[in-house]
Design an enzyme around this catalytic site. Structure first.
Site, PDB file in Angstrom:
ATOM      1  N   ARG A  97       0.818  -1.231   0.000  1.00  0.00           N
ATOM      2  CA  ARG A  97       0.000   0.000   0.000  1.00  0.00           C
ATOM      3  C   ARG A  97       0.846   1.273   0.000  1.00  0.00           C
ATOM      4  O   ARG A  97       0.314   2.364  -0.151  1.00  0.00           O
ATOM      5  CB  ARG A  97      -0.971   0.011   1.173  1.00  0.00           C
ATOM      6  CG  ARG A  97      -0.339   0.155   2.541  1.00  0.00           C
ATOM      7  CD  ARG A  97      -1.427   0.347   3.614  1.00  0.00           C
ATOM      8  NE  ARG A  97      -0.837   0.527   4.948  1.00  0.00           N
ATOM      9  CZ  ARG A  97      -1.514   0.912   6.023  1.00  0.00           C
ATOM     10  NH1 ARG A  97      -2.815   1.146   5.921  1.00  0.00           N
ATOM     11  NH2 ARG A  97      -0.914   1.065   7.191  1.00  0.00           N
ATOM     12  N   HIS A 166      -8.388  -3.974   2.800  1.00  0.00           N
ATOM     13  CA  HIS A 166      -8.815  -3.311   4.033  1.00  0.00           C
ATOM     14  C   HIS A 166      -9.898  -2.257   3.726  1.00  0.00           C
ATOM     15  O   HIS A 166      -9.694  -1.065   3.951  1.00  0.00           O
ATOM     16  CB  HIS A 166      -7.564  -2.660   4.630  1.00  0.00           C
ATOM     17  CG  HIS A 166      -7.662  -2.141   6.020  1.00  0.00           C
ATOM     18  ND1 HIS A 166      -8.570  -1.188   6.425  1.00  0.00           N
ATOM     19  CD2 HIS A 166      -6.909  -2.405   7.121  1.00  0.00           C
ATOM     20  CE1 HIS A 166      -8.381  -0.904   7.694  1.00  0.00           C
ATOM     21  NE2 HIS A 166      -7.401  -1.632   8.153  1.00  0.00           N
ATOM     22  N   GLU A 269     -13.145  -6.126   6.190  1.00  0.00           N
ATOM     23  CA  GLU A 269     -11.958  -6.425   5.407  1.00  0.00           C
ATOM     24  C   GLU A 269     -11.891  -7.889   4.989  1.00  0.00           C
ATOM     25  O   GLU A 269     -12.105  -8.777   5.820  1.00  0.00           O
ATOM     26  CB  GLU A 269     -10.716  -6.062   6.233  1.00  0.00           C
ATOM     27  CG  GLU A 269     -10.756  -4.611   6.719  1.00  0.00           C
ATOM     28  CD  GLU A 269      -9.789  -4.348   7.853  1.00  0.00           C
ATOM     29  OE1 GLU A 269     -10.119  -3.553   8.743  1.00  0.00           O
ATOM     30  OE2 GLU A 269      -8.706  -4.958   7.863  1.00  0.00           O
TER      31      GLU A 269
HETATM   32  O1  TA6 Z   1      -7.744  -3.642  10.279  1.00  0.00           O
HETATM   33  C1  TA6 Z   1      -7.877  -3.007  11.527  1.00  0.00           C
HETATM   34  C2  TA6 Z   1      -6.546  -2.391  11.906  1.00  0.00           C
HETATM   35  O2  TA6 Z   1      -5.534  -3.347  11.994  1.00  0.00           O
HETATM   36  C3  TA6 Z   1      -6.723  -1.597  13.187  1.00  0.00           C
HETATM   37  O3  TA6 Z   1      -6.016  -2.208  14.247  1.00  0.00           O
HETATM   38  C4  TA6 Z   1      -6.184  -0.222  12.847  1.00  0.00           C
HETATM   39  O4  TA6 Z   1      -4.803  -0.134  13.142  1.00  0.00           O
HETATM   40  C5  TA6 Z   1      -6.494  -0.163  11.355  1.00  0.00           C
HETATM   41  O5  TA6 Z   1      -6.148  -1.459  10.890  1.00  0.00           O
HETATM   42  C6  TA6 Z   1      -5.829   0.948  10.634  1.00  0.00           C
HETATM   43  O6  TA6 Z   1      -4.510   0.636  10.420  1.00  0.00           O
HETATM   44  P1  TA6 Z   1      -3.628   1.769   9.702  1.00  0.00           P
HETATM   45  O7  TA6 Z   1      -2.253   1.238   9.637  1.00  0.00           O
HETATM   46  O8  TA6 Z   1      -4.242   1.985   8.340  1.00  0.00           O
HETATM   47  O9  TA6 Z   1      -3.790   2.991  10.570  1.00  0.00           O
END
Ligand code: TA6
Length: 295
Positions: A97, A166, A269
């Protein structure tokens, strides 16, 4: 490839424009839907099926620079989900990403546009991932959105990955949203001191939710009573899923997330995470497939 080179190479196939932060953004539009994809991260930032409104939530405070994750849309978390188990200083949610992807080709029919993207190296991050690989991401934009993320192991040793698409879904009012299809699935609760549980019934969002589900076999449904709108998420070659909403305090702590952003988004997700990690043998591939339909 510069934006001008992209424009000439894909003239007539898609729109190429300079997006926020000067990043190259691809725009596609057909009789059924439109979409926008940033080449940094192969990041789907908008998907609008005709008559259904914007399906993806994007943060108004997201950063847009190579090497920094875009907040919202559909981040491609690969070749690891969440923290890297071996390297403390590795980027959260992997490398895909935050890399600049190659736009391979764009094919269109009247009601469908297929965008093919590729990533074959992670320059500057080899200390975290030194495998030879190919990552092919095929985004099909139509009345339904289909996402195919195919990892091929080009190395001579087995490859262990976790991954997730995600997806940040746009909702009208989070207090009127339910996530269905997880009933009976075990989950790891990542909020506070964690713990595990088994989901009983639908998941409403009335606090910070950060749950990783295993044994996910059915269609996931984001039922939004406020618009109203129903979003179906069918995942293939995936037995795990994540539901996330930062709620109030965490929204306020995140610099790239509006304080009230939690009210209009939920992440559901599609993934291969934790126990659903995948081992890919040399020469073999694994395809994570997600099909998103809006009713
Ligand atoms: O998918 C959920 C998660 O792992 C949360 O724990 C939170 O950290 C979210 O992803 C966002 O992650 P990021 O790295 O995009 O801030």
């Amino acid at each position: 490839m510069t934006i001008d080179e992209l424009k000439s190479k894909f003239a007539g196939k898609c729109i190429v424009k300079e997006g926020p932060g000067g990043l190259p953004v691809i725009g596609v539009c057909n009789a059924a839907a439109s979409a926008e994809i940033c080449l940094m991260g192969a990041h789907l930032m908008s998907y609008v099926p005709n008559g259904r409104g914007e399906v993806l939530w994007m943060s108004s405070q997201s950063s847009f620079e190579v090497g920094k994750a875009i907040r919202g849309g559909i981040p491609v978390c690969w070749p690891w989900f969440s923290k890297n188990p071996m390297f403390e200083d590795a980027p959260m949610h992997g490398l895909a990403r935050i890399m600049m992807w190659e736009l391979v080709d764009v094919f269109s029919t009247e009601k469908q546009t297929i965008v093919k993207l590729a990533l074959n190296a992670v320059p500057g991050y080899e200390q975290f991932w030194n495998y030879r690989f190919s990552l092919e991401y095929t985004i099909t934009v139509g009345a339904t959105l289909t996402l195919s993320l195919k990892t091929t192991n080009k190395d001579d040793r087995p490859m262990h990955i976790t991954q997730a698409l995600h997806t940040y879904f746009n909702v009208g009012d989070i207090t009127k949203v339910q996530v269905e299809g997880l009933d009976g699935c075990s989950y790891l609760n990542k909020v506070g001191d964690g713990g595990t549980g088994v989901r009983q019934g639908n998941r409403i969002i009335d606090c910070e939710v950060d749950e990783v589900y295993q044994g996910v076999k059915r269609t996931l449904v984001v039922r939004d009573g406020s618009i109203p709108r129903t979003i179906l998420v069918n995942n293939f070659n995936s037995n795990s899923a994540v539901v996330w909403n930062p709620w109030i305090a965490k929204s306020q702590r995140m610099a790239d997330f509006p304080d009230d952003g939690y009210k209009t988004m939920v992440c559901v997700e599609s993934g291969n995470v934790i126990d659903d990690a995948r081992d890919i043998q040399p020469g073999e591939s694994h395809e994570l497939l997600a099909v998103i339909t809006v009713k």
